[in-house]
Motif scaffolding. Structure first.
Motif, PDB file in Angstrom:
ATOM      1  N   PRO A 135       6.403  13.260 -22.152  1.00  0.00           N
ATOM      2  CA  PRO A 135       5.389  12.418 -22.793  1.00  0.00           C
ATOM      3  C   PRO A 135       4.999  11.267 -21.860  1.00  0.00           C
ATOM      4  CG  PRO A 135       7.223  12.831 -24.290  1.00  0.00           C
ATOM      5  CD  PRO A 135       7.617  13.384 -22.953  1.00  0.00           C
ATOM      6  N   LYS A 136       3.787  10.775 -22.005  1.00  0.00           N
ATOM      7  CA  LYS A 136       3.239   9.764 -21.104  1.00  0.00           C
ATOM      8  C   LYS A 136       4.152   8.558 -20.944  1.00  0.00           C
ATOM      9  CE  LYS A 136      -0.481   6.398 -20.935  1.00  0.00           C
ATOM     10  NZ  LYS A 136       0.459   5.322 -20.867  1.00  0.00           N
ATOM     11  N   ASP A 137       4.688   8.030 -22.044  1.00  0.00           N
ATOM     12  CA  ASP A 137       5.514   6.825 -21.937  1.00  0.00           C
ATOM     13  C   ASP A 137       6.802   7.074 -21.161  1.00  0.00           C
ATOM     14  OD1 ASP A 137       6.395   8.436 -24.037  1.00  0.00           O
ATOM     15  OD2 ASP A 137       7.074   6.754 -25.255  1.00  0.00           O
ATOM     16  N   LEU A 138       7.372   8.271 -21.269  1.00  0.00           N
ATOM     17  CA  LEU A 138       8.588   8.598 -20.519  1.00  0.00           C
ATOM     18  C   LEU A 138       8.262   8.904 -19.055  1.00  0.00           C
ATOM     19  CD1 LEU A 138      10.417  10.877 -23.124  1.00  0.00           C
ATOM     20  CD2 LEU A 138      10.565   8.399 -22.829  1.00  0.00           C
ATOM     21  N   LYS A 139       7.151   9.559 -18.837  1.00  0.00           N
ATOM     22  CA  LYS A 139       6.708   9.897 -17.481  1.00  0.00           C
ATOM     23  C   LYS A 139       6.469   8.631 -16.662  1.00  0.00           C
ATOM     24  CE  LYS A 139       2.800  12.284 -15.359  1.00  0.00           C
ATOM     25  NZ  LYS A 139       1.611  13.071 -15.656  1.00  0.00           N
ATOM     26  N   ASP A 140       5.839   7.630 -17.288  1.00  0.00           N
ATOM     27  CA  ASP A 140       5.579   6.367 -16.597  1.00  0.00           C
ATOM     28  C   ASP A 140       6.874   5.738 -16.105  1.00  0.00           C
ATOM     29  OD1 ASP A 140       2.887   6.646 -17.122  1.00  0.00           O
ATOM     30  OD2 ASP A 140       2.866   5.241 -18.800  1.00  0.00           O
TER      31      ASP A 140
ATOM     32  N   PHE B 183      10.567   7.066  -8.288  1.00  0.00           N
ATOM     33  CA  PHE B 183       9.729   7.510  -7.185  1.00  0.00           C
ATOM     34  C   PHE B 183       8.960   6.371  -6.528  1.00  0.00           C
ATOM     35  CE2 PHE B 183      10.409  11.229  -9.826  1.00  0.00           C
ATOM     36  CZ  PHE B 183      10.879  12.113  -8.879  1.00  0.00           C
ATOM     37  N   SER B 184       8.711   5.292  -7.273  1.00  0.00           N
ATOM     38  CA  SER B 184       8.012   4.152  -6.686  1.00  0.00           C
ATOM     39  C   SER B 184       8.969   3.025  -6.331  1.00  0.00           C
ATOM     40  CB  SER B 184       6.936   3.644  -7.655  1.00  0.00           C
ATOM     41  OG  SER B 184       5.967   4.654  -7.847  1.00  0.00           O
TER      42      SER B 184
ATOM     43  N   ARG C 177       0.806  -1.227   0.000  1.00  0.00           N
ATOM     44  CA  ARG C 177       0.000   0.000   0.000  1.00  0.00           C
ATOM     45  C   ARG C 177       0.838   1.275   0.000  1.00  0.00           C
ATOM     46  NH1 ARG C 177      -1.837  -1.045   5.886  1.00  0.00           N
ATOM     47  NH2 ARG C 177      -0.310   0.221   6.973  1.00  0.00           N
ATOM     48  N   GLY C 178       1.977   1.270   0.660  1.00  0.00           N
ATOM     49  CA  GLY C 178       2.834   2.455   0.674  1.00  0.00           C
ATOM     50  C   GLY C 178       3.350   2.790  -0.717  1.00  0.00           C
ATOM     51  N   LYS C 179       3.819   1.788  -1.427  1.00  0.00           N
ATOM     52  CA  LYS C 179       4.302   1.989  -2.796  1.00  0.00           C
ATOM     53  C   LYS C 179       3.167   2.443  -3.708  1.00  0.00           C
ATOM     54  CE  LYS C 179       8.301  -0.745  -4.044  1.00  0.00           C
ATOM     55  NZ  LYS C 179       8.794  -1.929  -4.718  1.00  0.00           N
ATOM     56  N   LEU C 180       2.006   1.823  -3.528  1.00  0.00           N
ATOM     57  CA  LEU C 180       0.857   2.190  -4.365  1.00  0.00           C
ATOM     58  C   LEU C 180       0.446   3.638  -4.118  1.00  0.00           C
ATOM     59  CD1 LEU C 180      -1.320  -1.042  -4.035  1.00  0.00           C
ATOM     60  CD2 LEU C 180       0.026  -0.321  -6.010  1.00  0.00           C
TER      61      LEU C 180
END
Length: 156
Positions: A104-109, A116-117, A14-17
């Motif tokens: 862009p979305k693919d790079l942001k993911d 960060f996760s 849950r923390g990672k999520l």
């Protein structure tokens, strides 16, 4: 997987999520909403999970999809001009979040999941359903773009 096992697994990640949802959504309440919806969807279909050892990857993917759905919905409902002045100022005070938001979305993911996760490159590639080499290339490209943006900021 039983409901009790599901609850145990969710509690373990849950923390990672939450951290992942927070980075996508930008606010505590929106992150919690996305997280709640992702856990609900995962609960409804947890019996379909073929390999329980990939639970973390599987539920994170559901969360990412939920965050993207919510962001698309918000985009249709509230243009940036309609935001209160304080919200815009608060967002501007976070240069890294702003820079990542412009990717862009693919790079942001890739950046959110890797840095960060706390997921590995292999886990990130699996979650995004792309080859590991593609994930590595996107990571390098995203880091290069972020570095360029911050170098330009320093020069100004």
């Amino acid at each position: 997987m039983t409901n009790d096992e599901f609850a145990t697994e969710v509690a373990a990640v849950r923390g990672k999520l939450y951290k992942t949802a927070m980075l996508y959504m930008g606010s505590h309440t929106q992150a919690l909403d996305a997280l709640d919806e992702a856990v609900y969807k995962a609960l409804r279909s947890h019996r379909k999970l073929r390999k329980p050892e990939f639970f973390s990857t599987w539920i994170t993917r559901i969360l990412i999809n939920e965050c993207h759905n919510e962001l698309r919905r918000q985009k249709r409902l509230c243009p940036i001009d309609a935001l209160p002045e304080t919200a815009v100022q608060e967002f501007d005070s976070l240069p890294l979040r702003e820079a990542i938001g412009r990717l862009p979305k693919d790079l942001k993911d890739i950046i959110i999941l890797r840095y960060f996760s706390g997921f590995t490159l292999v886990e990130t590639a699996r979650m995004l359903e792309i080859p590991q080499g593609t994930a590595a290339t996107r990571q390098r490209k995203a880091l290069r773009l972020l570095r360029l943006e911050f170098e330009e900021e320093v020069e100004e």
